[in-house]
Scaffold this motif. Structure first.
Motif, short mmCIF file in Angstrom:
data_model
loop_
_atom_site.label_atom_id
_atom_site.label_comp_id
_atom_site.label_asym_id
_atom_site.label_seq_id
_atom_site.Cartn_x
_atom_site.Cartn_y
_atom_site.Cartn_z
N GLY A 1 0.80 -1.10 0.04
CA GLY A 1 -0.10 0.10 -0.12
C GLY A 1 0.77 1.27 0.01
N VAL A 2 -0.05 2.27 0.33
CA VAL A 2 0.64 3.75 0.21
C VAL A 2 1.80 3.92 1.09
CG1 VAL A 2 0.25 5.97 -0.07
CG2 VAL A 2 -1.59 4.64 -0.64
N LEU A 3 2.95 4.19 0.77
CA LEU A 3 4.25 4.60 1.50
C LEU A 3 4.66 6.11 0.98
CD1 LEU A 3 6.23 3.96 3.75
CD2 LEU A 3 7.58 3.06 2.09
N PRO A 4 4.28 7.17 1.46
CA PRO A 4 4.71 8.49 0.93
C PRO A 4 6.35 8.64 1.18
CG PRO A 4 2.83 8.89 2.19
CD PRO A 4 3.19 7.51 2.50
N ILE A 5 6.83 9.08 0.29
CA ILE A 5 8.29 9.38 0.36
C ILE A 5 8.85 10.64 -0.04
CG2 ILE A 5 10.43 8.66 -0.83
CD1 ILE A 5 9.43 6.28 0.60
N HIS B 1 2.32 19.97 0.09
CA HIS B 1 1.49 18.84 0.09
C HIS B 1 1.36 18.00 1.21
CE1 HIS B 1 -1.26 16.54 -2.78
NE2 HIS B 1 -1.15 15.50 -2.06
N GLY B 2 2.55 17.94 1.87
CA GLY B 2 2.75 17.10 2.97
C GLY B 2 2.32 18.15 4.21
N LEU B 3 1.67 19.07 4.06
CA LEU B 3 1.27 19.86 5.31
C LEU B 3 -0.09 20.22 5.21
CD1 LEU B 3 4.30 22.37 5.36
CD2 LEU B 3 4.16 20.31 6.71
N ARG C 1 12.51 17.47 5.47
CA ARG C 1 12.29 18.11 6.79
C ARG C 1 10.55 18.15 7.04
NH1 ARG C 1 14.77 23.89 6.24
NH2 ARG C 1 14.37 23.65 8.61
N VAL C 2 9.83 17.66 6.11
CA VAL C 2 8.30 17.57 6.63
C VAL C 2 7.93 16.22 6.75
CG1 VAL C 2 7.81 19.78 5.25
CG2 VAL C 2 7.55 17.59 4.23
N ALA C 3 8.84 15.27 6.66
CA ALA C 3 8.55 13.82 6.73
C ALA C 3 7.66 13.74 8.10
CB ALA C 3 9.74 12.99 6.80
N ASP C 4 7.75 13.97 9.25
CA ASP C 4 7.28 13.71 10.52
C ASP C 4 5.81 14.24 10.37
OD1 ASP C 4 9.41 12.72 11.73
OD2 ASP C 4 10.07 14.49 12.78
N TYR C 5 5.46 15.54 9.61
CA TYR C 5 4.18 16.03 9.65
C TYR C 5 3.56 15.23 8.63
CZ TYR C 5 6.14 20.06 11.88
OH TYR C 5 6.39 20.75 12.88
N VAL C 6 3.85 14.45 7.51
CA VAL C 6 3.28 13.57 6.75
C VAL C 6 2.97 12.25 7.62
CG1 VAL C 6 3.29 12.31 4.60
CG2 VAL C 6 4.40 14.36 4.84
N MET C 7 3.93 11.79 8.61
CA MET C 7 3.65 10.62 8.97
C MET C 7 2.37 10.76 10.14
SD MET C 7 6.64 8.68 11.35
CE MET C 7 7.88 9.19 10.16
#
Length: 299
Positions: A44-48, A235-237, A55-61
């Motif tokens: 399934g979906v795994l945003p990379i 997009h990640g925020l 720097r925004v990985a935590d926010y996407v997570m």
């Protein structure tokens, strides 16, 4: 260097780190990170995140996720999923539960609930991951934690075959939710045992599985064309509150300065924009109630 966010449809049989390893070669950069581990047997979906977007990985997570899971009642495993050893079986006779009873249990498990992480998980206790204890045959006390289930709905009929009951559910939830543990909680609420027998993540961080790219597609895409597939860090925020500021405030933000509280009042982490470009994430200053401070500046 390329930068941005791209949703990948992770295949089964690969770890999230395996996906990152392959993408580092495809995008020709080491600065790549995933946004929440998917077990090898889960697809399934795994945003990379690529380049500065890491720097925004935590926010996407931290944003919501949606899964389709199969629940199997009558069989308990060591890992709470289909890949562990079977430790107990209890016959579940046909029509032991009707669909109305199961739907009521799903409703009861909606909202903020307590979960105890499974022994086979990456949660750390006393500096060691739980699965390290489990592999050594050790069982230790695990702290419960609160997670949020936004919605659970049954997707399939309830079937009874060979004294086992099965049905599929769709779960929308917040960060840190263990769907396999949720499956055992559903079983417990029904007065039996169970496990999660299948799982696919169909949405994460605002990305849907049908929008995601396979590794094969990315491997067969010309390097110069890969940049067109990357979405901007904004997009990640999407799930954060947003404030558009003027040029004067924008300059202060880029310097990382504290600002006076705004109207309406900023009460949580908020993305600060200028000309539709995110500049920083600000939050209330606990020591100075009349001010807000930078949590992260993108410059």
């Amino acid at each position: 260097m390329m930068e941005g966010i791209i949703p990948v449809n992770k295949p089964r049989g690969m770890t999230s780190h395996d996906v990152v390893f392959k993408l580092r070669k495809i995008f020709k950069t080491k600065k790549i990170g995933h946004t929440g581990t998917l077990d090898p047997e889960v697809d399934g979906v795994l945003p990379i995140c690529v380049g500065k977007a890491t720097r925004v990985a935590d926010y996407v997570m931290n944003s919501g996720k949606t899964y389709i899971a199969e629940v199997t009642l009558g069989v308990q495993t060591t890992t709470e999923d289909a890949h562990g050893e079977v430790v107990q079986k209890v016959p579940v006779l046909k029509d032991a539960f009707n669909e109305a009873i199961i739907d009521e249990v799903l409703l009861q498990l909606t909202g903020v609930i307590d979960q105890t992480p499974p022994m086979y998980s990456a949660v750390k206790v006393n500096g060691r991951k739980l699965y390290e204890y489990a592999r050594n045959g050790e069982t230790i006390e695990r702290p419960s934690r609160k997670v949020e289930i936004y919605e659970i709905r049954r997707l399939s009929d309830v079937t009874f075959v060979d004294e086992v009951c099965k049905f599929k559910i769709e779960v929308s939830c917040g960060k840190g939710t263990y769907i396999r543990t949720l499956a055992t909680q559903i079983a417990d609420a029904l007065g039996t045992i169970g496990h999660m027998s299948d799982l696919t993540r169909i949405a994460s961080g605002g990305f849907k599985v049908e929008e995601s790219y396979t590794l094969e597609t990315l491997q067969n895409t010309e390097y110069e064309a890969l940049a067109e597939l990357l979405l901007p860090i904004e997009h990640g925020l999407q799930h954060l509150p947003r404030v558009e500021v003027d040029e004067n405030i924008a300059q202060k933000i880029l310097w990382g300065q504290k600002l006076k509280q705004m109207s309406p009042k900023i009460e949580e982490e908020t993305a600060m924009f200028y000309n539709d470009k995110v500049l920083a994430i600000y939050m209330p200053d606990e020591k100075h109630p009349g001010l807000i401070k930078a949590r992260k500046v993108f410059n």
